[in-house]
Write an enzyme that holds these catalytic residues in place. Structure first.
Site, PDB file in Angstrom:
ATOM      1  N   VAL A  15       0.828  -1.209   0.000  1.00  0.00           N
ATOM      2  CA  VAL A  15       0.000   0.000   0.000  1.00  0.00           C
ATOM      3  C   VAL A  15       0.865   1.262   0.000  1.00  0.00           C
ATOM      4  O   VAL A  15       0.608   2.209  -0.763  1.00  0.00           O
ATOM      5  CB  VAL A  15      -0.965   0.004   1.215  1.00  0.00           C
ATOM      6  CG1 VAL A  15      -1.832   1.242   1.205  1.00  0.00           C
ATOM      7  CG2 VAL A  15      -1.852  -1.240   1.203  1.00  0.00           C
ATOM      8  N   LYS A 106      -7.214  -1.651   9.646  1.00  0.00           N
ATOM      9  CA  LYS A 106      -8.530  -2.035  10.225  1.00  0.00           C
ATOM     10  C   LYS A 106      -8.363  -2.754  11.558  1.00  0.00           C
ATOM     11  O   LYS A 106      -9.224  -2.617  12.443  1.00  0.00           O
ATOM     12  CB  LYS A 106      -9.319  -2.920   9.250  1.00  0.00           C
ATOM     13  CG  LYS A 106      -8.704  -4.292   8.984  1.00  0.00           C
ATOM     14  CD  LYS A 106      -8.228  -4.443   7.590  1.00  0.00           C
ATOM     15  CE  LYS A 106      -7.369  -5.648   7.389  1.00  0.00           C
ATOM     16  NZ  LYS A 106      -6.862  -5.788   6.034  1.00  0.00           N
ATOM     17  N   GLU A 130     -10.304   5.832   5.620  1.00  0.00           N
ATOM     18  CA  GLU A 130     -11.124   5.304   4.513  1.00  0.00           C
ATOM     19  C   GLU A 130     -10.632   3.944   4.016  1.00  0.00           C
ATOM     20  O   GLU A 130     -11.433   3.044   3.731  1.00  0.00           O
ATOM     21  CB  GLU A 130     -11.106   6.310   3.346  1.00  0.00           C
ATOM     22  CG  GLU A 130     -11.946   5.925   2.149  1.00  0.00           C
ATOM     23  CD  GLU A 130     -13.428   5.857   2.492  1.00  0.00           C
ATOM     24  OE1 GLU A 130     -14.032   6.899   2.673  1.00  0.00           O
ATOM     25  OE2 GLU A 130     -13.973   4.724   2.576  1.00  0.00           O
ATOM     26  N   GLY A 135     -10.894  -1.451   0.950  1.00  0.00           N
ATOM     27  CA  GLY A 135      -9.819  -0.876   0.104  1.00  0.00           C
ATOM     28  C   GLY A 135     -10.169   0.375  -0.688  1.00  0.00           C
ATOM     29  O   GLY A 135     -10.141   1.478  -0.157  1.00  0.00           O
ATOM     30  N   ILE A 137     -13.041   1.276  -2.098  1.00  0.00           N
ATOM     31  CA  ILE A 137     -14.450   1.717  -2.120  1.00  0.00           C
ATOM     32  C   ILE A 137     -14.635   2.839  -1.082  1.00  0.00           C
ATOM     33  O   ILE A 137     -14.300   2.643   0.088  1.00  0.00           O
ATOM     34  CB  ILE A 137     -15.410   0.555  -1.766  1.00  0.00           C
ATOM     35  CG1 ILE A 137     -15.178  -0.636  -2.691  1.00  0.00           C
ATOM     36  CG2 ILE A 137     -16.857   1.011  -1.842  1.00  0.00           C
ATOM     37  CD1 ILE A 137     -16.027  -1.862  -2.342  1.00  0.00           C
ATOM     38  N   LYS A 206     -13.787  -5.040  10.039  1.00  0.00           N
ATOM     39  CA  LYS A 206     -14.334  -4.014   9.131  1.00  0.00           C
ATOM     40  C   LYS A 206     -15.783  -3.718   9.478  1.00  0.00           C
ATOM     41  O   LYS A 206     -16.217  -2.558   9.436  1.00  0.00           O
ATOM     42  CB  LYS A 206     -14.200  -4.504   7.688  1.00  0.00           C
ATOM     43  CG  LYS A 206     -12.737  -4.613   7.247  1.00  0.00           C
ATOM     44  CD  LYS A 206     -12.583  -5.399   5.960  1.00  0.00           C
ATOM     45  CE  LYS A 206     -11.128  -5.503   5.524  1.00  0.00           C
ATOM     46  NZ  LYS A 206     -10.905  -6.471   4.456  1.00  0.00           N
TER      47      LYS A 206
END
Ligand code: NAP
Ligand code: HSE
Length: 433
Positions: A15, A106, A130, A135, A137, A206
């Site tokens: 990431v 998360k 976010e 991921g 969305i 999540k």
């Protein structure tokens, strides 16, 4: 306002690399949106010599977290290293040093989200997350901003790509659970240790984050009842399909009169439910609002650039707040006391597959038990088994309370006519709540 906002990264893996690429490659667009340059100042890694998939001078890298967290040049820390205890401390230290924080973590947000948001608010800092759910969305902003005017009743999410990939391959290609998991690992979707994914813990984290935000209540991870997909068999999927259902690992969050329930479990969805056609590693979150009705958010739930998209959008939001001088004002504060539904307030339909003696009167024993607990049958399938004088029975119930359903499952094991209870799953309906 500064003419260059400086970002420090904790982590430069899948990431983090995507974040650096996006900040480098979308600089013109960022400047246009926030009115100043956004640049990388320092990046924490574990191994300075590791080959990296980006064009970056080695002077940007450090193995000392405090060269990021306490760096006076840095305005904003992006946390993409993962982990819990050590990372929690770095984030607290960064917030106390008055640095805004954007995180994709998360595991941390599900456990310590409320605490960290309070620290952020106390120090006038933003803490945005976010990327921590689904991921790429924009579901956090979808709930916090887009649907802010509505009262959210239900969220159903396919929020784990690994399990969705496995179930899709079992369903469409007839693979066994083990073969589908192996394929997911070979393609890099599933981790070497896939336990948190396949046992539902990743999805539970999540869902705790989403339910907390949607219901404005301090939902904890331990409030989420969890079961994973490792016991799902090809037979279950075959009988489910015959009866009109597709199996998905569903995160379910519902509230009525400010009493909430949150769970993650393998669930049979009617073929015509909007989530039933979400396949492979994709994620989707179905949200039912009292005023808006049905909505659905769909997209990639992981991956370098999709996840970085969410992170860099959070960076944009922080810098816009810096320009307006309103950082730390949009921190989540729960409106309601947490109240959880009891088992006699949680209703659903259920799929139960069992092996029974194929003899006169056997079925009436079963119906007697179900009627004792006020559960009626919506669909029944009976097929002969190879084994002599035994039958495979699949029942889909009408809506029943969780309390009665649990009692029936328990008592069914004591019936002489029942040889074994093979499997049981929640069933969700035809689209609208
Ligand atoms: P990753 O590829 O394993 O990268 C982790 C990075 O952090 C690496 O650069 C590593 O350094 C560094 N790091 C880890 N622990 C460290 C420590 N103690 N000290 C210094 N550096 C440390 O992880 P990722 O997949 O990018 O995931 C990062 C975060 O994003 C996690 O919280 C994950 O749950 C979340 N997330 C990931 C995805 C996804 O698609 N991967 C999607 C959504 C959310 P080295 O490079 O030197 O090893
Ligand atoms: N392990 C997660 C998944 C990655 O499979 O969806 C994204 O959080």
């Amino acid at each position: 306002m500064k003419d260059n906002v400086k970002v420090g990264l904790l982590g430069l893996g899948t990431v983090g690399t995507g974040v650096v690429k996006m900040i480098q490659q979308h600089q013109d667009q960022l400047v246009h949106q926030v009115g100043c340059a956004v640049s990388i100042e320092k990046i924490l890694v574990r191994n300075l010599d590791k080959p990296r998939d980006i064009d970056l001078d080695s002077r940007f890298l450090t193995t000392d977290p405090y060269e990021v967290v306490n760096n006076p040049e840095i305005d904003l820390v992006v946390e993409v290293m993962g982990g819990i205890d050590e990372t929690r401390q770095y984030i607290i230290d960064a917030l106390q040093a008055k640095k805004h924080v954007v995180t994709a973590n998360k595991d941390l947000m599900a456990l310590y989200g409320s605490e960290l948001q309070k620290v952020a608010a106390d120090h006038g800092c933003d803490l945005f997350y976010e990327a921590s759910v689904a991921g790429g969305i924009p579901i956090i902003k979808g709930l916090a901003d887009g649907l802010a005017s509505d009262r959210i009743q239900t969220i159903m999410g396919i929020v784990n790509g690994t399990t969705n990939y496995i179930l899709t391959k079992m369903n469409k290609d007839g693979l066994s659970y083990e073969a589908a998991l192996k394929e997911a690992q070979e393609l890099g979707f599933a981790e070497a240790d896939p336990t948190a994914d396949v046992e539902g813990l990743d999805a539970a984290r999540k869902m705790a984050i989403l339910a907390r935000l949607a219901f404005s209540m301090d939902i904890d991870l331990e409030d989420v009842s969890v079961s994973g997909i490792s016991q799902v068999s090809k037979e279950d999927l075959k009988y489910g399909s015959t009866l009109g259902y597709t199996m998905k690992l569903i995160g379910y969050a519902d509230q009525e009169e400010s009493r909430a329930e949150v769970s993650v479990q393998p669930t049979f969805l009617s073929h015509n439910h909007p989530l039933a056609s979400v396949n492979d590693e994709y994620n989707a979150v179905y949200v039912y609002g009292e005023a808006v009705g049905e909505t659905m958010f769909y997209g990639p739930g992981a991956g370098s650039l999709p996840t970085a998209t969410s992170i860099v959008s959070d960076v944009v939001a922080v810098v816009k707040n810096m320009r307006l001088g309103v950082n730390g004002r949009s921190v989540f504060q729960p409106q309601y006391e947490k109240q959880l539904k009891k088992a006699d307030e949680r209703f659903a339909k259920y799929f139960i597959r069992l092996h029974m003696r194929d003899e006169i009167g056997a079925f009436s024993e079963l119906t007697k038990l179900f009627s004792t607990y006020s559960i009626s049958f919506e669909k029944i399938l009976q097929l002969p088994l190879d084994e002599k004088e035994a039958a495979e029975i699949v029942i889909v119930t009408h809506k029943a309370s969780l309390e009665n359903y649990r009692s029936v499952l328990e008592k069914m094991k004591d019936l002489d006519v029942v040889k074994s209870v093979e499997s049981f799953y929640r069933v969700e309906g035809d689209g609208a709540k």
